[in-house]
Design a protein around this motif. Structure first.
Motif, mmCIF file in Angstrom:
data_model
loop_
_atom_site.group_PDB
_atom_site.id
_atom_site.type_symbol
_atom_site.label_atom_id
_atom_site.label_comp_id
_atom_site.label_asym_id
_atom_site.label_seq_id
_atom_site.Cartn_x
_atom_site.Cartn_y
_atom_site.Cartn_z
ATOM 1 N N ILE A 292 5.662 -5.106 3.267
ATOM 2 C CA ILE A 292 5.201 -3.801 2.767
ATOM 3 C C ILE A 292 5.331 -2.778 3.889
ATOM 4 O O ILE A 292 5.170 -3.110 5.063
ATOM 5 C CB ILE A 292 3.752 -3.879 2.235
ATOM 6 C CG1 ILE A 292 3.318 -2.541 1.629
ATOM 7 C CG2 ILE A 292 2.780 -4.344 3.296
ATOM 8 C CD1 ILE A 292 1.977 -2.565 0.909
ATOM 9 N N GLN A 293 5.603 -1.546 3.501
ATOM 10 C CA GLN A 293 5.786 -0.465 4.471
ATOM 11 C C GLN A 293 4.677 0.570 4.320
ATOM 12 O O GLN A 293 4.393 1.028 3.219
ATOM 13 C CB GLN A 293 7.144 0.188 4.188
ATOM 14 C CG GLN A 293 7.515 1.286 5.118
ATOM 15 C CD GLN A 293 8.768 0.959 5.935
ATOM 16 O OE1 GLN A 293 9.441 -0.042 5.665
ATOM 17 N NE2 GLN A 293 9.066 1.779 6.914
ATOM 18 N N LEU A 294 4.036 0.916 5.437
ATOM 19 C CA LEU A 294 3.072 2.032 5.456
ATOM 20 C C LEU A 294 3.628 3.024 6.484
ATOM 21 O O LEU A 294 3.665 2.703 7.682
ATOM 22 C CB LEU A 294 1.687 1.581 5.897
ATOM 23 C CG LEU A 294 0.901 0.646 4.982
ATOM 24 C CD1 LEU A 294 1.179 -0.814 5.291
ATOM 25 C CD2 LEU A 294 -0.584 0.906 5.130
ATOM 26 N N ARG A 295 4.062 4.187 6.016
ATOM 27 C CA ARG A 295 4.835 5.091 6.894
ATOM 28 C C ARG A 295 5.915 4.245 7.580
ATOM 29 O O ARG A 295 6.614 3.521 6.900
ATOM 30 C CB ARG A 295 3.931 5.850 7.863
ATOM 31 C CG ARG A 295 2.956 6.745 7.106
ATOM 32 C CD ARG A 295 2.489 7.932 7.876
ATOM 33 N NE ARG A 295 1.478 8.614 7.061
ATOM 34 C CZ ARG A 295 1.263 9.913 7.071
ATOM 35 N NH1 ARG A 295 1.956 10.696 7.862
ATOM 36 N NH2 ARG A 295 0.340 10.449 6.304
ATOM 37 N N SER A 296 5.969 4.263 8.953
ATOM 38 C CA SER A 296 7.059 3.487 9.575
ATOM 39 C C SER A 296 6.637 2.061 9.932
ATOM 40 O O SER A 296 7.404 1.312 10.520
ATOM 41 C CB SER A 296 7.562 4.200 10.825
ATOM 42 O OG SER A 296 6.601 4.082 11.828
ATOM 43 N N GLU B 6 -5.274 14.583 3.222
ATOM 44 C CA GLU B 6 -5.388 14.846 4.665
ATOM 45 C C GLU B 6 -4.533 13.878 5.489
ATOM 46 O O GLU B 6 -4.635 13.844 6.704
ATOM 47 C CB GLU B 6 -6.858 14.732 5.124
ATOM 48 C CG GLU B 6 -7.789 15.740 4.483
ATOM 49 C CD GLU B 6 -7.483 17.190 4.866
ATOM 50 O OE1 GLU B 6 -6.713 17.414 5.833
ATOM 51 O OE2 GLU B 6 -8.000 18.090 4.170
ATOM 52 N N GLY B 7 -3.742 13.052 4.803
ATOM 53 C CA GLY B 7 -2.826 12.182 5.546
ATOM 54 C C GLY B 7 -3.322 10.761 5.767
ATOM 55 O O GLY B 7 -2.762 10.042 6.592
ATOM 56 N N VAL B 8 -4.344 10.355 5.030
ATOM 57 C CA VAL B 8 -4.756 8.942 5.075
ATOM 58 C C VAL B 8 -3.837 8.160 4.140
ATOM 59 O O VAL B 8 -3.502 8.619 3.049
ATOM 60 C CB VAL B 8 -6.239 8.793 4.657
ATOM 61 C CG1 VAL B 8 -6.614 7.330 4.419
ATOM 62 C CG2 VAL B 8 -7.144 9.401 5.732
ATOM 63 N N ASP B 9 -3.422 6.969 4.607
ATOM 64 C CA ASP B 9 -2.429 6.200 3.852
ATOM 65 C C ASP B 9 -3.014 5.029 3.098
ATOM 66 O O ASP B 9 -2.383 4.497 2.182
ATOM 67 C CB ASP B 9 -1.372 5.655 4.830
ATOM 68 C CG ASP B 9 -0.714 6.782 5.588
ATOM 69 O OD1 ASP B 9 0.113 7.474 4.985
ATOM 70 O OD2 ASP B 9 -1.068 7.005 6.761
ATOM 71 N N PHE B 10 -4.191 4.605 3.509
ATOM 72 C CA PHE B 10 -4.677 3.310 3.021
ATOM 73 C C PHE B 10 -6.200 3.274 3.096
ATOM 74 O O PHE B 10 -6.789 3.738 4.066
ATOM 75 C CB PHE B 10 -4.083 2.232 3.944
ATOM 76 C CG PHE B 10 -4.512 0.836 3.649
ATOM 77 C CD1 PHE B 10 -3.803 0.047 2.762
ATOM 78 C CD2 PHE B 10 -5.630 0.294 4.271
ATOM 79 C CE1 PHE B 10 -4.194 -1.254 2.501
ATOM 80 C CE2 PHE B 10 -6.038 -1.002 4.011
ATOM 81 C CZ PHE B 10 -5.304 -1.776 3.125
ATOM 82 N N ILE B 11 -6.813 2.722 2.067
ATOM 83 C CA ILE B 11 -8.278 2.589 2.042
ATOM 84 C C ILE B 11 -8.647 1.114 1.891
ATOM 85 O O ILE B 11 -8.150 0.434 0.987
ATOM 86 C CB ILE B 11 -8.883 3.352 0.826
ATOM 87 C CG1 ILE B 11 -8.584 4.849 0.887
ATOM 88 C CG2 ILE B 11 -10.391 3.065 0.690
ATOM 89 C CD1 ILE B 11 -9.486 5.666 1.774
ATOM 90 N N THR B 12 -9.515 0.642 2.770
ATOM 91 C CA THR B 12 -10.133 -0.664 2.554
ATOM 92 C C THR B 12 -11.438 -0.423 1.819
ATOM 93 O O THR B 12 -12.295 0.332 2.292
ATOM 94 C CB THR B 12 -10.441 -1.369 3.898
ATOM 95 O OG1 THR B 12 -9.224 -1.544 4.605
ATOM 96 C CG2 THR B 12 -11.084 -2.725 3.649
ATOM 97 N N ALA B 13 -11.577 -1.079 0.676
ATOM 98 C CA ALA B 13 -12.761 -0.852 -0.161
ATOM 99 C C ALA B 13 -13.775 -1.953 0.072
ATOM 100 O O ALA B 13 -13.728 -3.021 -0.537
ATOM 101 C CB ALA B 13 -12.342 -0.799 -1.627
ATOM 102 N N SER B 14 -14.699 -1.674 0.978
ATOM 103 C CA SER B 14 -15.802 -2.603 1.228
ATOM 104 C C SER B 14 -17.044 -2.061 0.522
ATOM 105 O O SER B 14 -16.922 -1.229 -0.399
ATOM 106 C CB SER B 14 -15.998 -2.761 2.735
ATOM 107 O OG SER B 14 -16.874 -3.834 3.008
ATOM 108 N N GLY B 15 -18.229 -2.489 0.921
ATOM 109 C CA GLY B 15 -19.417 -1.986 0.241
ATOM 110 C C GLY B 15 -20.693 -2.212 1.030
ATOM 111 O O GLY B 15 -20.726 -3.016 1.970
ATOM 112 N N GLY B 16 -21.712 -1.450 0.674
ATOM 113 C CA GLY B 16 -23.046 -1.649 1.237
ATOM 114 C C GLY B 16 -23.190 -1.203 2.681
ATOM 115 O O GLY B 16 -22.279 -0.619 3.266
ATOM 116 N N GLY B 17 -24.370 -1.448 3.231
ATOM 117 C CA GLY B 17 -24.615 -1.116 4.636
ATOM 118 C C GLY B 17 -26.030 -0.651 4.916
ATOM 119 O O GLY B 17 -26.479 -0.673 6.048
#
Ligand SMILES: Cc1cc2nc3c(=O)[nH]c(=O)nc-3n(C[C@H](O)[C@H](O)[C@H](O)COP(=O)(O)O)c2cc1C
Length: 352
Positions: free
Chosen positions: A7-11, A254-265
């Motif tokens: 998989i490619q994320l930007r370069s 704003e240029g974010v490419d990827f989100i990790t979806a965690s939870g809680g805290g």
């Protein structure tokens, strides 16, 4: 498409979809990653994970949670990281750093001392966050506007150091009840200035930090953000998946490419809400609604389960934490079980 499709994320090109999830090791002194970190991160690179993510790494001394966490606010730390980055690269894996500030969750003792508050007399510090709202029995001080501006700079400076150390990507840790989350969740943020109140105001610190970081990292480098997709608190103040989708859309612009979806805290999550793949639907919803690439994390423990997430297009990466502690070779074992090709380090070929 399967678990071993590149998989490619930007370069940045990843050889497979398996990520070592950030895991605090509480094994550093003066914020410097040492032999433990080299072996911990290096072993999972040897074990075939496509992307290695460091544990949460403080952008300043007050950003630590315990005095045994790692940081990247000075040159000594930067050089120590470079050594680890070089080793991971030699294994044909990529490596990202998780930049972090603990905010009101700082100044704690080591887990071996049950993470009790570390007092100023014992070498601790006064913790600050969005508002003086109690977190784990401690009431932090409120950050001033000038301190918030300074913090954004710290993230940008840490990003510059990360690039000098050779990291391939940067992840901002904006989940798990740490500083960014202390701003965007109304459970903690009670401010009445431009950093509190409305949704736009509460996400402002994260969005502005993303802007500062994006300015100093190459256009070709992907920027990742880990969020807590939900607070697991069903009150007016609790952060929801809908909020996360709205946030993700803004971060994307704003240029974010990827989100990790965690939870809680901020609260203990009841046991009935934690089951295999329990957070996958968050990654799927954010991916479907925003078109962003997303990562699924939380109780993903087998090759089959991980492969189904990727082949079912429920997320783009699977982020594996504890199973990687049990099995540093999770990726190689997964390829064998799924009868898919992956490289095996030549030194270990006789064993697999
Ligand atoms: C020992 C340990 C340390 C952790 N430290 C971090 C961390 O530094 N940053 C982070 O985002 N999550 C951290 N986490 C959370 C994991 O990355 C992951 O989200 C969580 O363990 C659920 O995934 P799992 O079921 O695969 O373990 C930690 C988890 C463990 C077990």
């Amino acid at each position: 498409m399967n678990l071993f499709s590149p998989i490619q994320l930007r370069s940045l090109e990843l050889k497979n979809r398996i990520v070592l999830s950030p895991m605090q090791q509480y094994s550093a002194q003066n914020g410097i990653p040492g032999n433990w970190h080299l072996v911990h991160l290096g072993s999972r690179a040897v074990g075939g994970a496509g992307l290695i993510l460091t544990e949460c790494t403080a952008v300043s001394e007050e950003g630590l949670a315990t005095l045994s966490d790692v940081g990247i606010w000075n040159e000594e730390q930067q050089n120590a990281w470079k050594n680890i980055v070089d080793f991971v690269h030699e294994q044909n894996a990529k490596i990202g750093i998780q930049l972090w500030h603990s905010g009101g969750k700082g100044s704690l003792k080591h887990p071996n001392e049950r993470m009790k508050p570390l007092t100023v007399e014992e070498g601790g510090w006064i913790v600050k966050c969005s508002s003086p709202t109690e977190i784990n029995g401690v009431i932090p001080q409120e950050l001033s506007i000038s301190e918030i501006q300074e913090l954004k700079n710290k993230f940008a400076q840490a990003a510059v150091r990360a690039i000098k150390a050779g990291f391939d990507t940067i992840e901002l840790h904006a989940g798990h009840g740490y500083l960014f989350h202390q701003f965007y969740s109304a459970l903690i943020n009670k401010r009445t200035d431009e950093y509190g109140g409305s949704f736009e105001n509460r996400i402002r610190f994260l969005v502005e930090t993303v802007q500062e970081v994006r300015k100093v990292i190459p256009e070709t480098m992907p920027l990742l953000v880990r969020i807590s997709a939900v607070d697991y608190v069903e009150t007016e103040e609790g952060w929801t998946l809908d909020n996360s989708i709205r946030l993700a859309e803004i971060l994307k612009n704003e240029g974010v490419d990827f989100i990790t979806a965690s939870g809680g805290g901020f609260t203990n999550v009841s046991k009935d809400r934690v089951f295999p793949g329990y957070q996958v639907p968050f990654a799927t919803a954010i991916k479907e609604k925003t078109g962003l690439l997303t990562g699924a994390v939380g109780m993903i423990t087998s090759a089959k389960q991980a492969d189904e997430i990727i082949s079912g297009n429920k997320a783009d990466l699977v982020i594996i934490a504890r199973e990687h502690l049990r099995d540093p070779y999770f990726a190689i074992h997964s390829a064998i079980q799924l009868e898919l090709d992956t490289e095996i380090p030549w030194q270990y070929r006789r064993a697999f």
